[in-house]
Design a protein around this motif. Sequence first.
Motif, mmCIF file in Angstrom:
data_model
loop_
_atom_site.group_PDB
_atom_site.id
_atom_site.type_symbol
_atom_site.label_atom_id
_atom_site.label_comp_id
_atom_site.label_asym_id
_atom_site.label_seq_id
_atom_site.Cartn_x
_atom_site.Cartn_y
_atom_site.Cartn_z
ATOM 1 N N GLU A 250 26.524 -52.738 4.794
ATOM 2 C CA GLU A 250 27.977 -52.935 4.895
ATOM 3 C C GLU A 250 28.296 -54.287 5.523
ATOM 4 N N LEU A 251 27.285 -54.911 6.131
ATOM 5 C CA LEU A 251 27.509 -56.193 6.805
ATOM 6 C C LEU A 251 27.126 -57.339 5.876
ATOM 7 N N THR A 252 27.765 -58.501 6.093
ATOM 8 C CA THR A 252 27.430 -59.678 5.297
ATOM 9 C C THR A 252 27.000 -60.799 6.243
ATOM 10 N N VAL A 253 26.632 -61.940 5.649
ATOM 11 C CA VAL A 253 26.156 -63.038 6.508
ATOM 12 C C VAL A 253 27.224 -63.480 7.513
ATOM 13 N N SER A 254 28.481 -63.243 7.191
ATOM 14 C CA SER A 254 29.517 -63.645 8.157
ATOM 15 C C SER A 254 29.536 -62.715 9.376
ATOM 16 N N ASP A 255 28.781 -61.603 9.311
ATOM 17 C CA ASP A 255 28.714 -60.687 10.462
ATOM 18 C C ASP A 255 27.463 -60.904 11.305
ATOM 19 N N LEU A 256 26.645 -61.907 10.938
ATOM 20 C CA LEU A 256 25.359 -62.056 11.628
ATOM 21 C C LEU A 256 25.512 -62.254 13.139
ATOM 22 N N TRP A 257 26.636 -62.821 13.576
ATOM 23 C CA TRP A 257 26.876 -63.026 15.013
ATOM 24 C C TRP A 257 26.776 -61.707 15.791
ATOM 25 N N MET A 258 27.111 -60.603 15.101
ATOM 26 C CA MET A 258 27.072 -59.295 15.788
ATOM 27 C C MET A 258 25.670 -58.942 16.259
ATOM 28 N N LEU A 259 24.693 -59.426 15.495
ATOM 29 C CA LEU A 259 23.318 -59.078 15.857
ATOM 30 C C LEU A 259 22.989 -59.650 17.224
ATOM 31 N N ASP A 260 23.351 -60.934 17.431
ATOM 32 C CA ASP A 260 23.077 -61.566 18.722
ATOM 33 C C ASP A 260 23.834 -60.867 19.842
ATOM 34 N N LYS A 261 25.035 -60.459 19.494
ATOM 35 C CA LYS A 261 25.904 -59.887 20.522
ATOM 36 C C LYS A 261 25.505 -58.448 20.896
ATOM 37 N N TYR A 262 25.160 -57.641 19.888
ATOM 38 C CA TYR A 262 24.989 -56.205 20.138
ATOM 39 C C TYR A 262 23.541 -55.727 20.171
ATOM 40 N N ILE A 263 22.600 -56.566 19.685
ATOM 41 C CA ILE A 263 21.202 -56.091 19.655
ATOM 42 C C ILE A 263 20.368 -56.949 20.606
ATOM 43 N N ALA A 264 19.928 -56.340 21.679
ATOM 44 C CA ALA A 264 19.174 -57.109 22.681
ATOM 45 C C ALA A 264 17.730 -57.338 22.221
ATOM 46 N N ASP A 265 17.140 -56.356 21.565
ATOM 47 C CA ASP A 265 15.735 -56.450 21.155
ATOM 48 C C ASP A 265 15.580 -57.464 20.014
ATOM 49 N N PRO A 266 14.834 -58.570 20.268
ATOM 50 C CA PRO A 266 14.737 -59.619 19.248
ATOM 51 C C PRO A 266 14.069 -59.142 17.951
ATOM 52 N N VAL A 267 13.189 -58.161 18.065
ATOM 53 C CA VAL A 267 12.517 -57.660 16.860
ATOM 54 C C VAL A 267 13.512 -56.908 15.972
ATOM 55 N N VAL A 268 14.253 -56.009 16.573
ATOM 56 C CA VAL A 268 15.245 -55.239 15.814
ATOM 57 C C VAL A 268 16.286 -56.192 15.211
ATOM 58 N N ARG A 269 16.621 -57.237 15.957
ATOM 59 C CA ARG A 269 17.600 -58.214 15.489
ATOM 60 C C ARG A 269 17.104 -58.913 14.214
ATOM 61 N N LYS A 270 15.813 -59.293 14.242
ATOM 62 C CA LYS A 270 15.237 -59.954 13.064
ATOM 63 C C LYS A 270 15.216 -59.038 11.841
ATOM 64 N N ARG A 271 14.880 -57.778 12.088
ATOM 65 C CA ARG A 271 14.826 -56.813 10.968
ATOM 66 C C ARG A 271 16.203 -56.702 10.315
ATOM 67 N N ALA A 272 17.225 -56.588 11.160
ATOM 68 C CA ALA A 272 18.588 -56.454 10.632
ATOM 69 C C ALA A 272 18.992 -57.719 9.879
ATOM 70 N N LYS A 273 18.586 -58.865 10.409
ATOM 71 C CA LYS A 273 18.939 -60.129 9.754
ATOM 72 C C LYS A 273 18.325 -60.182 8.349
ATOM 73 N N HIS A 274 17.082 -59.761 8.232
ATOM 74 C CA HIS A 274 16.480 -59.757 6.890
ATOM 75 C C HIS A 274 17.306 -58.919 5.921
ATOM 76 N N VAL A 275 17.624 -57.698 6.334
ATOM 77 C CA VAL A 275 18.306 -56.781 5.404
ATOM 78 C C VAL A 275 19.653 -57.367 4.972
ATOM 79 N N ILE A 276 20.386 -57.901 5.926
ATOM 80 C CA ILE A 276 21.727 -58.409 5.608
ATOM 81 C C ILE A 276 21.630 -59.642 4.697
#
Length: 388
Positions: A250-276
């Motif tokens: 449901e998220l797009t590249v314009s929402d990527l900022w949320m990952l930095d803001k809401y996901i502290a774990d860098p690994v989980v953040r990277k996984r989400a970035k790939h999918v989006i």
Amino acid sequence: MNADTDYLKEEFFRLYGDRDKEPVLFYSPGRVNLIGEHTDYNAGYVFPCALDFGTTLLVRKTGRHEMRMYSINFPGEVVIPIALNYLPVAKSWTNYPVGVINEFARNGIGAPGMEMLFMGDIPNGAGLSSSASIEMVTAVALNDLTESGLEMMELVRMSQKAENGFVGMNCGIMDQFAVGFGRKDHAINLNCDTLEYRYAPLNLGDRRLIITNTNKRRGLTDSKYNERRSECDRAVALISGHKPVRNLSELTVSDLWMLDKYIADPVVRKRAKHVITENGRTLDAIKALEDNNIELFGKLMNESHDSLCTDYEVTGTELDTLVYEGRKLPGVVGTRMTGAGFGGCTVSIVESRYTDEFISRLGEVYTAKTGLTAEFYLPGIGDGARKI
Ligand code: GLA
């Protein structure tokens, strides 16, 4: 279809006798995914196509209370008594057909007594969906033999359930869907959230698809696949504390900022970035193909691999060697890993006139760097699972 049906019939009669009763033939392809990797279980887009090699099943009903199964690929007969439900057997290929038979039984459709002979020409464990192919050929055959009249979509879902529940591999729907709904010379643009799909003609002009097998075996259930799924679930749980989302697609590249803001774990953040980003790339690639912009399609394939390598971390030395060495060769438009990763195959678009050079030079450098021998396939795009 590549399997020689006369040879298979001869084998069938040699195994089961009674030449007066002909077996019925079914066929189901393997698949290659062009782009949209690890997006299916995140309700995103995928873009696979069915191959022109797969699994053939010869089957004959008997009046007996048992199923006899034999595979040319895994010799040794297996006899299974008809039951109300079935249990998996550790590390047996029969879990794929029996998982589907079990799923039918759970839906009130008991299997008849049968003699079955399977033969596959998809390399096993290579990420080309040999498992989904066995599941779907079994589903199509059972549907026919029991005259159940189930739609292809139902057979796809039941096969996926068999793989999840019986085999224990928590896969998404892409493989069974591509194998079931494949169409000759077309890729399938599938929205894994709504299951809406469209066929896209795969016109590569004077370029062709080449699949390269790392020949590094990979046990999917043992692999990190299920772990990646839970990392994605964690990402959704963390983001949904702030914004109502059901899945990463449901998220797009314009929402990527949320990952930095809401996901502290860098690994989980990277996984989400790939999918989006992969979901966006897949839509862009489908558009590029429609516009006949194969160069752009290839560039997006390359970016997909880079993301799977760096952010999703499902590639490994063998796949990376094929991809990054392959990109140095003339005529390579795009190249990436395909399927779950951790070994298996790459898919490349290469200018046809460079095919031989690609195979010989990449084969050589791959062996020099990994000590393994790569295998190359020049696949055609085929139709989905069916009765022959
Ligand atoms: C495997 C799974 C699919 C899909 C791919 C990755 O092939 O069976 O459901 O998740 O990996 O894209």
